[in-house]
Design an enzyme around this catalytic site. Structure first.
Site, short mmCIF file in Angstrom:
data_model
loop_
_atom_site.label_atom_id
_atom_site.label_comp_id
_atom_site.label_asym_id
_atom_site.label_seq_id
_atom_site.Cartn_x
_atom_site.Cartn_y
_atom_site.Cartn_z
CB SER A 159 -8.05 3.17 2.96
OG SER A 159 -7.26 2.52 3.95
CE LYS A 219 -3.98 1.59 2.81
NZ LYS A 219 -4.82 1.24 3.97
CB SER A 226 -8.28 0.00 5.64
OG SER A 226 -9.05 1.16 5.56
N1 GLN Z 1 -13.07 3.33 6.55
C1 GLN Z 1 -12.47 3.62 7.80
C2 GLN Z 1 -12.14 5.10 7.88
O1 GLN Z 1 -12.36 5.79 6.95
C3 GLN Z 1 -11.26 2.79 8.04
C4 GLN Z 1 -10.05 3.22 7.32
C5 GLN Z 1 -8.87 2.38 7.61
O2 GLN Z 1 -8.96 1.30 8.20
N2 GLN Z 1 -7.71 2.88 7.21
O3 GLN Z 1 -11.69 5.55 8.87
#
Ligand code: GLN
Length: 476
Positions: free
Chosen positions: A154, A79, A178
């Site tokens: 994400s 990532k 994510s």
């Molecule tokens: N969707 C969640 C957020 O926007 C989790 C994001 C993540 O785990 N990086 O905070």
């Protein structure tokens, strides 16, 4: 969907170590698969030169009779929030344009020492804020099963890349879901380990008390091998914990007599019918295999999303304060003085979601509101931890859906931030509690969209969780 299929990681590495396959050919293959699949936008940067150099080194070791490691020649994608030599690290945000990391993440160093080769950086929601990759400054990633849909987020680029078979595994981060949610949306396996099991050093921080690093792969065994290489204490991250004394590469657990709890609050009315159906089918399969499935209530999970969207932005607002236009990446050269430079750099460099989180975060931490929001959220967090702890005294595992729906349409949730936040309702509790959690594919809905099952277990029981995931993988 084009789909390249890779052998299991241990098999790939064995062929490389034997000298029957060259690391350089595997690297070249992954790079050309990435190029051929550019319409999916899974990758925002390839690390060709560095990757070829590393592959050359692995092949040289094989020729010299040295051991190149358990992941010899295995190509993977990280990532974009991992610091990796050979290119910029931007965490999906243009505010980090031009930032070339001066050091490498511990996770990348450990994989490199094991012979694995990072070939590219995956697209992601900027700074990992989001559940769809639509917050990326580099365009949305398309779901491999339906190009009009999101891959989740994400770590959407990482999950989609593995689903497309561009590489045999990828690294993601999970702060509120994510790794698990995109894995579920793309039909691959993803693990968020116990908080602290894998070092966060060299990973661009989102919410430091929640951030976890983990693998996304096509099989549980592949993911377990990656954990085997990554897990354990790191002097560069004081929150890291000891790894298990036994190997993470384990066998499927016997389901007979295993106590599995369905979290009552996870299978409420908000969960879509197709998800519910796949979930119920798996519960029936588990029971048929001898598991003792019961219902468990964790009342505080109802408060978890609200609690997460206070604690997470609070930490985000602090972590993002370092992007001042001076130390990292983008700098607005037209600024007249220091304040003007902060305003312009941060005003132009951050996207809407980062700004929203900075505003919420600084608000809930500000004097006068701290007690009403942040402190209360921390109390709820403790309640939630206690509820999980007492549940795991009685049962071995908890299960539930990963997300309330399958992959949604691109643009469907971008108008109202709350709609997007609601996608995280079933994943954030595990982050708040620090417990290990995974998404295992359990099937598809009528439209052919993948569905994952969420597994959770007590702190530090990652190895067992992988064992259960293997058994569930074997059910289908
Ligand atoms: N969707 C969640 C957020 O926007 C989790 C994001 C993540 O785990 N990086 O905070």
């Amino acid at each position: 969907m084009i789909r390249h299929s890779w052998q299991a990681l241990d098999k790939i590495a064995a062929s490389v170590r034997r000298g029957s396959v060259r690391a350089i050919d595997l690297t070249t293959e992954a790079l050309s698969l990435i190029e051929a699949s550019s319409e999916y936008n899974t990758v925002i940067l390839t690390l060709k030169d560095r990757a070829l150099e590393l592959a050359e080194e692995v092949d040289r070791k094989v020729r010299r009779g040295q051991d190149p490691g358990p992941l010899a020649g295995v190509p993977y994608i990280a990532k974009d929030n991992f610091l990796v030599y050979g290119g910029e690290a931007r965490a999906g945000s243009k505010i980090l344009n031009g930032f070339v990391p001066p050091y490498q993440a511990t996770a990348i160093n450990r994989l490199e020492a094991a012979g694995a080769i990072c070939v590219a950086k995956a697209n992601m929601d900027a700074f990992a804020h989001g559940a769809s990759t639509e917050n990326s400054d580099f365009g949305v990633v398309k779901n491999p099963y339906d190009k009009t849909r999101v891959p989740g987020g994400s770590s959407g680029g990482s999950a989609a890349a593995v689903a497309l078979g561009l590489v045999p595994f990828a690294l993601g981060t999970d702060t509120g879901g994510s790794i698990r949610q995109p894995s579920s949306f793309c039909g691959v396996f993803g693990l968020k380990p116990t908080y602290g099991l894998i070092s966060r050093s060299g990973v661009i921080a989102m919410g430091s008390s929640l951030d976890c690093i983990g693998p996304i792969a096509n099989s549980v065994a592949d993911a377990a091998l990656v954990v085997e290489v990554l897990a354990g204490k790191d002097p560069l991250d004081a929150t890291t914990v000891d790894r298990s004394k036994e190997r993470y590469v384990t066998k499927p657990l016997s389901l007979s007599g295993l106590k599995i709890g369905v979290v009552k609050e996870y299978v409420s009315d908000g969960v879509a019918a197709d998800i519910k159906q796949a979930f119920d089918q798996t519960v029936a399969d588990l029971e048929k295999a001898g598991a003792d499935v019961c219902e468990v209530s964790l009342p505080s999970t109802k408060l978890a999303l609200a609690c997460y969207y206070i604690i997470c932005p609070a930490e985000v607002s602090s972590n993002l304060s370092r992007y001042d236009g001076i130390r990292y990446g983008y700098h607005d050269a037209s600024s007249k003085n220091l304040d003007d430079s902060y305003l312009k750099t941060r005003g132009r460099g951050f996207g809407k979601e980062a700004k929203r989180r900075i505003m919420i975060g600084t608000f809930v931490l500000s004097s006068g509101y701290y007690d009403a929001y942040y402190k209360k959220a921390m109390t709820v967090r403790t309640m939630l931890i206690k509820e999980f702890e007492s549940a795991f005294k009685k049962i071995d595992f908890l299960i539930g859906p990963v997300a309330p729906t399958v992959a949604f349409k691109i643009g469907e949730k971008t108008k109202n931030p709350l709609d997007m936040y609601l996608a995280d309702v079933l994943t954030v509790p595990a982050n708040l509690a620090g417990i290990p959690a995974a998404s295992v594919p359990i099937g598809f809905n009528e439209q052919g969209l993948p569905i994952g099952l969420q597994l959770m277990s007590a702190m530090h029981s990652d190895r067992n969780l992988l064992g259960l995931a293997m058994s569930i993988e074997g059910l289908s």
